[in-house]
Design a protein around this motif. Structure first.
Motif, PDB file in Angstrom:
ATOM      1  N   UNK A   1       0.918  -1.267  -0.055  1.00  0.00           N
ATOM      2  CA  UNK A   1       0.055   0.051  -0.100  1.00  0.00           C
ATOM      3  C   UNK A   1       0.806   1.220   0.095  1.00  0.00           C
ATOM      4  N   UNK A   2       1.782   1.269   0.722  1.00  0.00           N
ATOM      5  CA  UNK A   2       2.726   2.331   0.666  1.00  0.00           C
ATOM      6  C   UNK A   2       3.391   2.777  -0.331  1.00  0.00           C
ATOM      7  N   UNK A   3       3.959   1.491  -1.197  1.00  0.00           N
ATOM      8  CA  UNK A   3       4.673   1.830  -2.584  1.00  0.00           C
ATOM      9  C   UNK A   3       3.693   2.156  -3.514  1.00  0.00           C
ATOM     10  N   UNK A   4       2.264   1.630  -3.450  1.00  0.00           N
ATOM     11  CA  UNK A   4       1.197   2.165  -4.350  1.00  0.00           C
ATOM     12  C   UNK A   4       0.971   3.375  -4.150  1.00  0.00           C
ATOM     13  N   UNK A   5       0.793   3.931  -2.875  1.00  0.00           N
ATOM     14  CA  UNK A   5       0.338   5.426  -2.558  1.00  0.00           C
ATOM     15  C   UNK A   5       1.521   6.268  -2.979  1.00  0.00           C
ATOM     16  N   UNK A   6       2.734   6.023  -2.845  1.00  0.00           N
ATOM     17  CA  UNK A   6       3.926   6.786  -3.284  1.00  0.00           C
ATOM     18  C   UNK A   6       4.031   6.817  -4.837  1.00  0.00           C
ATOM     19  N   UNK A   7       3.661   5.772  -5.493  1.00  0.00           N
ATOM     20  CA  UNK A   7       3.758   5.911  -7.002  1.00  0.00           C
ATOM     21  C   UNK A   7       2.359   6.794  -7.666  1.00  0.00           C
ATOM     22  N   UNK A   8       1.450   6.770  -6.808  1.00  0.00           N
ATOM     23  CA  UNK A   8       0.230   7.308  -7.132  1.00  0.00           C
ATOM     24  C   UNK A   8       0.632   9.007  -6.978  1.00  0.00           C
ATOM     25  N   UNK A   9       1.054   9.042  -5.824  1.00  0.00           N
ATOM     26  CA  UNK A   9       1.275  10.697  -5.538  1.00  0.00           C
ATOM     27  C   UNK A   9       2.449  11.283  -6.400  1.00  0.00           C
ATOM     28  N   UNK A  10       3.385  10.301  -6.832  1.00  0.00           N
ATOM     29  CA  UNK A  10       4.472  10.944  -7.649  1.00  0.00           C
ATOM     30  C   UNK A  10       3.842  11.197  -8.903  1.00  0.00           C
ATOM     31  N   UNK A  11       3.070  10.511  -9.483  1.00  0.00           N
ATOM     32  CA  UNK A  11       2.429  10.503 -10.934  1.00  0.00           C
ATOM     33  C   UNK A  11       1.502  11.858 -10.788  1.00  0.00           C
ATOM     34  N   UNK A  12       0.911  11.954  -9.779  1.00  0.00           N
ATOM     35  CA  UNK A  12      -0.109  13.151  -9.642  1.00  0.00           C
ATOM     36  C   UNK A  12       0.776  14.573  -9.589  1.00  0.00           C
ATOM     37  N   UNK A  13       1.828  14.395  -8.758  1.00  0.00           N
ATOM     38  CA  UNK A  13       2.565  15.715  -8.663  1.00  0.00           C
ATOM     39  C   UNK A  13       3.494  16.095 -10.000  1.00  0.00           C
ATOM     40  N   UNK A  14       3.740  15.019 -10.670  1.00  0.00           N
ATOM     41  CA  UNK A  14       4.314  15.225 -12.190  1.00  0.00           C
ATOM     42  C   UNK A  14       3.263  15.796 -13.234  1.00  0.00           C
ATOM     43  N   UNK A  15       2.285  15.215 -13.125  1.00  0.00           N
ATOM     44  CA  UNK A  15       1.089  15.522 -14.059  1.00  0.00           C
ATOM     45  C   UNK A  15       0.543  16.921 -13.836  1.00  0.00           C
ATOM     46  N   UNK A  16       0.514  17.161 -12.624  1.00  0.00           N
ATOM     47  CA  UNK A  16      -0.025  18.555 -12.148  1.00  0.00           C
ATOM     48  C   UNK A  16       1.022  19.825 -12.172  1.00  0.00           C
TER      49      UNK A  16
END
Length: 421
Positions: A120-135
């Motif tokens: 869960x932690x790894x998934x959350x980190x990946x989702x948050x990283x993609x969100x910050x990059x796209x935004x």
């Protein structure tokens, strides 16, 4: 000792000792299980084990031991009274069992729970990283996502330079159009004046060679237009704008690379603030992960609940043993001993009350007697005082009478002597 029995009373029924030794062993087992549960819980909360954890673990084990000791204490009387007393104790044991069982269940399923939390932690980190990059795209691009509110990571971006560059380019384009229009108009006026002076024929031309009035007028119009159109000033201003545009355009690639590096560094900093898969897993995360695992996996859910019920049953064993054991000889002896001691205590209280009442009555009698004697003494003293006063008065009267008689005798003798003389 752990079963809470009276050794002197149990010695009268030695056959009961085995039963209560077993009860004490069950209580000791639940206390040890409670201590292990507290050890696992504190280790999960603090992220590791430490020797100092033995202090709260020992305290918790003693608390559970003492509570179980109270729960299995002898309950005497009719079976209805025993049932009404033991059922609340059983409910307390169930609640205590739930509290003790949960850390042990987490310990049994620790591997799956910890792995689930790490995933869960790894998934959350990946989702948050993609969100910050796209935004946070490199300007002048704009975010394509619709949920980018509050996702801006950089306070300073090349957007200001790009905006200023775009504004300068717009101003330069407008100025260039005005210059081109003025140049065409001025060239047209110059050509028309040249044609007039050269004697060429055409619309608006006289066809006469030489610098006549029309030729001079057209030249004057071309000169005035050149002066009024500010063509030279606009051309100079355009060169300045183009110089500023070139100055802004040159460092943009460098600024874009610096912006990208700064953005990557900020994303890494924010990701570092988030729990990483290798960080210790806390108790709340374990509880949540176990709930999610058992919710999605029926087999795992059934196994976890069976384990919980088993541990709760073990924690309830002291009360269950007491409930299933029925009334023993020792229990009846304890009941008789309690009744005897109650009777003795009641008799002692009654005798003490009678003695206290006797002392109070005697004290009241003595107080009344002392008051009576005091009154008698006061009466005696008053009478003695009155008698002394009367004696004093009588003595004074007697003395006065003797003085009067003495005076009268003296007067009589003096009169007789006078007559004789």
């Amino acid at each position: 000792m752990l079963a809470g029995v009276d050794e002197a009373l149990l010695a009268r029924v030695p056959l009961e000792r085995t039963r209560y030794t077993g009860v004490g062993g069950v209580i000791l087992g639940t206390a040890v299980m409670a201590g292990l549960s507290m050890w696992f819980a504190l280790s999960q909360v603090l992220g590791g084990s430490h020797l100092l954890l033995a202090v709260p673990v020992l305290i918790w084990a003693l608390i559970v031991l003492n509570l179980d000791r109270w729960l299995v204490s002898t309950v005497t009387g009719m079976w209805q009274r025993r049932l009404l007393t033991l059922i609340p104790r059983l409910l307390v044991a169930v609640v205590l069992g739930v509290v003790i069982a949960e850390p042990l269940v987490l310990r049994v399923f620790e591997t799956a729970v910890v792995q689930h939390v790490k995933d869960q932690r790894e998934t959350l980190r990946n989702v948050r990283r993609a969100w910050w990059v796209e935004c946070n795209p490199l300007p002048p691009a704009t975010p394509k996502r619709q949920d980018c509110q509050g996702s801006s990571l950089m306070a300073s971006t090349p957007v200001a330079d790009l905006t200023a560059l775009a504004d300068l380019q717009k101003d330069a384009e407008k100025l260039r159009k005005r210059i081109d229009t003025a140049n065409r108009r001025h060239a047209k006026l110059v050509d028309q004046a040249s044609d007039e002076c050269a004697g060429r024929s055409g619309p608006g031309l006289s066809g006469r060679v030489g610098e006549g009035p029309r030729c001079r007028r057209l030249k004057e119009e071309a000169r005035r237009y050149l002066a009024n159109s500010r063509l030279k000033e606009n051309t100079a201003e355009l060169r300045q704008l183009e110089a500023r545009i070139d100055k802004l355009r040159e460092p943009l690639p460098v600024k874009g690379e610096a912006y990208q590096k700064a953005l990557d560094a900020e994303i890494q900093r924010r990701l570092a603030e988030m729990p990483s898969p290798d960080d210790p897993v806390g108790l709340l995360e374990r509880l949540k992960a176990l709930h999610e695992l058992t919710r999605d996996n029926t087999y795992l859910g059934a196994a976890s609940w069976l384990l919980r019920l088993f541990l709760i049953l073990i924690d309830c064993l002291p009360v269950l043993v007491k409930l299933m054991g029925g009334t023993t000889t020792y229990d009846r002896m304890v009941g008789e001993e309690n009744r005897r001691r109650e009777e003795v205590h009641a008799h002692q209280v009654r005798l003490a009350a009678e003695a206290e009442i006797g002392r109070l009555e005697l004290s009241a009698y003595m107080t009344a007697e002392e008051r009576r004697r005091a009154r008698q003494q006061i009466d005696v003293e008053r009478k003695a005082t009155d008698l002394a006063a009367r004696s004093k008065i009588e003595e004074m009267i007697s003395n006065r009478t003797r003085e009067l008689r003495r005076t009268m005798l003296n007067d009589g003798r003096n009169g007789a002597n006078h007559q004789f003389s």
